[in-house]
Structure formats: C-alpha cells, structure tokens
Design a protein around this motif. Structure first.
Motif, PDB file in Angstrom:
ATOM      1  N   PRO A   7       0.809  -1.214   0.000  1.00 14.24           N
ATOM      2  CA  PRO A   7       0.000   0.000   0.000  1.00 14.24           C
ATOM      3  C   PRO A   7       0.847   1.271   0.000  1.00 14.24           C
ATOM      4  O   PRO A   7       1.982   1.284   0.490  1.00 14.24           O
ATOM      5  N   LEU A  29     -10.580   8.212   1.206  1.00 14.58           N
ATOM      6  CA  LEU A  29      -9.639   7.266   0.614  1.00 14.58           C
ATOM      7  C   LEU A  29     -10.323   5.977   0.180  1.00 14.58           C
ATOM      8  O   LEU A  29      -9.901   5.338  -0.791  1.00 14.58           O
ATOM      9  N   HIS A  30     -11.388   5.592   0.874  1.00 12.83           N
ATOM     10  CA  HIS A  30     -12.159   4.426   0.417  1.00 12.83           C
ATOM     11  C   HIS A  30     -12.709   4.687  -0.984  1.00 12.83           C
ATOM     12  O   HIS A  30     -12.615   3.813  -1.866  1.00 12.83           O
ATOM     13  N   ASN A  33      -9.797   4.639  -3.529  1.00 13.15           N
ATOM     14  CA  ASN A  33      -9.337   3.278  -3.809  1.00 13.15           C
ATOM     15  C   ASN A  33     -10.276   2.524  -4.735  1.00 13.15           C
ATOM     16  O   ASN A  33      -9.835   1.738  -5.580  1.00 13.15           O
ATOM     17  N   THR A  34     -11.592   2.757  -4.587  1.00 12.70           N
ATOM     18  CA  THR A  34     -12.548   2.056  -5.454  1.00 12.70           C
ATOM     19  C   THR A  34     -12.507   2.583  -6.883  1.00 12.70           C
ATOM     20  O   THR A  34     -12.966   1.882  -7.802  1.00 12.70           O
ATOM     21  N   HIS A  38      -7.688  -2.087 -10.277  1.00 10.32           N
ATOM     22  CA  HIS A  38      -7.509  -3.106  -9.238  1.00 10.32           C
ATOM     23  C   HIS A  38      -6.046  -3.489  -9.060  1.00 10.32           C
ATOM     24  O   HIS A  38      -5.663  -4.040  -8.022  1.00 10.32           O
ATOM     25  N   HIS A  40      -3.682  -1.286  -8.960  1.00  6.72           N
ATOM     26  CA  HIS A  40      -3.017  -0.168  -8.289  1.00  6.72           C
ATOM     27  C   HIS A  40      -2.902  -0.450  -6.793  1.00  6.72           C
ATOM     28  O   HIS A  40      -3.840  -0.984  -6.186  1.00  6.72           O
ATOM     29  N   GLN A  42      -3.295  -0.091  -2.940  1.00 14.40           N
ATOM     30  CA  GLN A  42      -4.251   0.629  -2.112  1.00 14.40           C
ATOM     31  C   GLN A  42      -3.539   1.771  -1.380  1.00 14.40           C
ATOM     32  O   GLN A  42      -2.340   1.712  -1.109  1.00 14.40           O
ATOM     33  N   ILE A  43      -4.311   2.806  -1.078  1.00 16.67           N
ATOM     34  CA  ILE A  43      -3.779   3.965  -0.364  1.00 16.67           C
ATOM     35  C   ILE A  43      -4.343   3.931   1.046  1.00 16.67           C
ATOM     36  O   ILE A  43      -5.564   3.877   1.235  1.00 16.67           O
ATOM     37  N   THR A  44      -3.473   3.948   2.039  1.00 15.88           N
ATOM     38  CA  THR A  44      -3.914   3.817   3.431  1.00 15.88           C
ATOM     39  C   THR A  44      -3.485   5.034   4.255  1.00 15.88           C
ATOM     40  O   THR A  44      -2.393   5.573   4.066  1.00 15.88           O
TER      41      THR A  44
END
Length: 260
Positions: A7, A29-30, A33-34, A38, A40, A42-44
């Motif tokens: 991430p 960020l949710h 991410n969507t 797919h 890429h 995820q960004i947390t």
C-alpha cells in the motif's frame, strides 16, 4: 493474479482534539481506492497527533504548534515508513505560511519523506484556479478570519468581505458543529456575493468534505468550487506520492478540487 504492490501509506499529523479529520479521510480514501485500477496499490491513512485543545491568537494557543513537538509526532509516522506526510491543521492561516514551509522542510531534511500541509495545498489549488475570489467559512473568532485573509492575501489570493465564522475557540466544540450548519455558512458566503467562484471551509475539524459536491451542484450555473481543508490534506499528499485521480469520478462525490 499478481497482487498489487504494498500500500501507499499517507502519514497525517493532526491536532489531538480533532474528531473529524480521521473519519472523513478514511471515507475519502475508500472512494479513491474504489476508483483506482484493481492493480493499483491501495492507499492507506496513518495518523499521529500533537496536543492541541484551543484555537485562538493567544501566545499559549500558538505555542501548541511548536516545530519540535510536530517533528516528534512526525518521527512516529516515519517509523511506519509512510510515503509522504502532511500537517492536517490550518495553523499557518494565522501563524503565516512560513510556519508550514519550515515544517515541511524540516520533515524532508530529517526523515527524507516528502511533506505537505492542508494550507499549502489550498494555496496551490487556488493559484491553479486563477484567484477567482474566495468566500471564507471558519468556526473561529473574527480576528482569526482577518489574520487568515492577510495570509492568503500575501500570496495574491483575495478573500472577499462577507466571510462567515462561529466564534468558537474550544476545538472539541468545533468538531461538534453540524454539517447542516457548515453548509448554511457556505450558502451564506456564496449567496451574498454572486461573483464568488469559491467557498473555502478553512478548518480540518469542521465536517464539510462530504458536502462539497452537493453545494457545487446547487450552484452549478456559476461553476462554483467548494474547497475543504480535510480534502486538501489528501489532495496535497496524492501529489507528493505521484497518484493522479483527475477524471476518475472522485470529484463527482467529493468535489471539483479533485479534478484541479
């Protein structure tokens, strides 16, 4: 299927009494991410706090933003090997942009991590928009709004008369202001001056990020942009880590600033 890389970790410093920034950034960020492919990463989000309880122009309130204190909190984010760090507060509005610039330079020098702030991101966005005239919305006392007006004016950004404020200095109370009230304040600045193209909600403890797209739709005949300080934290961090979300559809849910 090959799993995506690890991430992208965004580090955010925030005031200890802020109750709004974390849930809003998590929701934002949710959505981001969507909208990413797919494959890429995820960004947390990852958070660290400094003790801040009062927001005012007093010397004791200003001392809460001591550089050494902020670097100590940033060091904890560095332990998590975040890819970028942002200050999720708006103190530079009344302390001066130099305070944010100094903080970013110190973080980058000491931890070798790219750094940004909410206020510096807002300045960049407004310069990209071409100084369209800004209506200011804050929970602060009027004297702080005047200081903010001077800070932005110093870099060529005009904040119009007729701004809105609530006169609150306790940060917990700021976090309890309803979204409905914030939306009404935005309506107040935009409705009073038809020539304004921007409403800027300047405080990362006001619940406003989720209101931007609805307000923009309401004033779509004027092509209004609603800027939010929490969203600006993410906007600035995405640029530091090289993630471009323009045209992905995020702006339709969280405001036009994400297509700037």
């Amino acid at each position: 299927m090959t799993p995506p890389p690890h991430p992208i970790r965004l580090g955010i410093l925030l005031p200890s009494s802020n109750t709004t920034l974390e849930p809003q950034i998590t929701s934002l960020l949710h959505t981001i991410n969507t909208h990413l492919p797919h494959t890429h990463p995820q960004i947390t989000p990852h958070f660290s706090r400094i003790r801040v309880t009062q927001i005012s122009l007093s010397r004791s309130a200003s001392s809460q933003f001591d550089l050494r204190t902020m670097l100590s909190a940033a060091s904890l984010l560095a332990d998590a090997r975040v890819d970028a760090i942002s200050w999720g507060g708006t103190s530079a509005g009344w302390l001066g942009l130099e305070s944010d610039i100094e903080l970013c330079e110190a973080i980058e020098s000491e931890f070798h991590i790219p750094a940004s702030t909410s206020t510096l991101a807002l300045v960049e966005i407004l310069h990209r928009l071409g100084d369209p005239g800004v209506g200011l919305v804050t929970p602060y006392v009027s004297e702080m709004n005047e200081a903010i007006r001077g800070t932005f004016g110093g870099v060529g950004i005009s904040i119009a008369a007729g701004d809105r404020w609530l006169g609150i200095t306790d940060n917990i109370e700021i976090g309890e202001v309803s979204g409905e009230q914030v939306g009404g304040m935005c309506d107040g600045v935009l409705g009073a001056r038809e020539e304004l193209k921007v409403a800027m909600v300047y405080c990362t403890n006001l619940s406003a990020a989720h209101l931007a797209s609805g307000l923009e739709s309401k004033y779509q005949d004027r092509d209004v942009v609603v800027l939010d300080s929490v969203s600006a934290v993410v906007w600035g961090l995405l640029r530091k880590v090289g993630v471009d979300i323009k045209g992905t559809g995020v702006a339709k849910q969280w405001g036009k600033m994400f297509d700037v």
